[in-house]
Design an enzyme around this catalytic site. Sequence first.
Site, PDB file in Angstrom:
ATOM      1  N   GLU A 275       0.844  -1.193   0.000  1.00 53.31           N
ATOM      2  CA  GLU A 275       0.000   0.000   0.000  1.00 53.31           C
ATOM      3  C   GLU A 275       0.874   1.234   0.000  1.00 53.31           C
ATOM      4  O   GLU A 275       1.848   1.306   0.753  1.00 53.31           O
ATOM      5  CB  GLU A 275      -0.892   0.091   1.247  1.00 53.31           C
ATOM      6  N   GLU A 329     -13.743   5.509  -0.543  1.00 54.66           N
ATOM      7  CA  GLU A 329     -14.630   4.589   0.177  1.00 54.66           C
ATOM      8  C   GLU A 329     -15.357   5.361   1.284  1.00 54.66           C
ATOM      9  O   GLU A 329     -14.761   5.724   2.287  1.00 54.66           O
ATOM     10  CB  GLU A 329     -13.822   3.428   0.759  1.00 54.66           C
ATOM     11  N   LYS A 332     -15.467   4.233   5.317  1.00 51.08           N
ATOM     12  CA  LYS A 332     -14.278   3.977   6.132  1.00 51.08           C
ATOM     13  C   LYS A 332     -14.284   4.877   7.364  1.00 51.08           C
ATOM     14  O   LYS A 332     -14.540   6.079   7.274  1.00 51.08           O
ATOM     15  CB  LYS A 332     -12.997   4.222   5.323  1.00 51.08           C
ATOM     16  N   GLU A 338      -9.112   9.164   5.310  1.00 49.03           N
ATOM     17  CA  GLU A 338      -9.336   7.733   5.117  1.00 49.03           C
ATOM     18  C   GLU A 338     -10.366   7.449   4.034  1.00 49.03           C
ATOM     19  O   GLU A 338     -10.348   6.386   3.415  1.00 49.03           O
ATOM     20  CB  GLU A 338      -9.771   7.077   6.430  1.00 49.03           C
TER      21      GLU A 338
END
Length: 402
Positions: A275, A329, A332, A338
């Site tokens: 990541e 997203e 999250k 985030e």
Amino acid sequence: MTPGATFFDERGKRATKITIGCSSPTPPSYSCNGQGVGINYGQIANNLPSPARVAVLLRSLNITRVKLYDADPNVLTSFSNSQVDFMIGLGNEFLQNMSADPTKAQSWIQQRLQPHIAKTRITSIVVGNEIFKTNDRVLIASLLPAMKAVYSALTDLGLEKQVTVTSAHSLDMLQTSYPPSSGSFKEEFIQFLQPILDFHSQIKSPFLINAYPFFAYKDSPKEIPLEYVLFQPNKGMVDPNTNLHYDNMLFAQVDALYAAIKALGHTDVEVRISETGWPSKGDESEIGASPENAALYNGNLLKLVQERKGTPGKQSVPIDVYVFALFNENLKPGPTSERNYGLFYPDGKPVYNVGLQGYLPDIIYSSSASIIKTLNLWRAVMGLAVAGLIALDMGVKMRMPL
């Protein structure tokens, strides 16, 4: 053509062209001999496009490596007969049971991997994610036995050479990262990491790291030059022990991890980046989170991958990277950042320009005739396999070679 512009093909059907700063009609390949760039496909959201549509998008972007955080059967089925290599995730919640009872690993493999392995290219199982960051000693102690149980289950099926076993870690496990040559693990983790590294060496699997220069910059924006973390021209730093010059933080972080691994006796374990990314939006306290910086970080990183660059300490080993993440997203937890690491919004529009170009199909449900025309269009544009995926996504019952 502007990002997200609608165009009409010669048959008059509509599709969405996603242009992300790349004028070339053929998107560049960012995968070289199994290495290069991959994408993290997270799904903590309630507004994402179907896996079948995502399959079209990734194929058009020429991205052939995807990392999942689970073994979602809908995703794996949608990518059957594609050229995409998958890393699938085995969640932290499974580790203790597998550590205590290896047959649990066999059951997981039989239920999550075996139904898909014949048609979907699953190349790796990531056992646990950032376990050491939890500081849960029971969970940490369960990691290696769980990895061994998964490897044993794969061996029983004759799949141990086809599917590697690894785990993804956070840089928090490092005690020292500066200068890179002095990299070392936290003392309390060494008793666990030594046998884990021995296992990686034995089965020849990579050590995965989640590396985010953004965090370091956010915490010390006055001490760390922004150019240094964004791969922009800067004077960089010289490691006083090796005289190696570093002009970006990511490479320094990777070499610090190599040094820590070497200190435990291993020079035969490759480090890969599972990541890395940069948020396009953040809270007021998250200094540096912006679409401009995210575009620079990921765009410049992609260039380094395309040039097959290695770190100063491992110049002959091209960096191997999975960018975080494919989509924003919205569910999250945590700070605003985030929910804003994605290259794309859920509707398929690019969040910023990074030098890629892709296509996301518009699914048309109005009539059978329109559906067949849509499928024929995508057969012509993307090939039989992708057209078949769209057919499944649209609920079309028809015989179509995949």
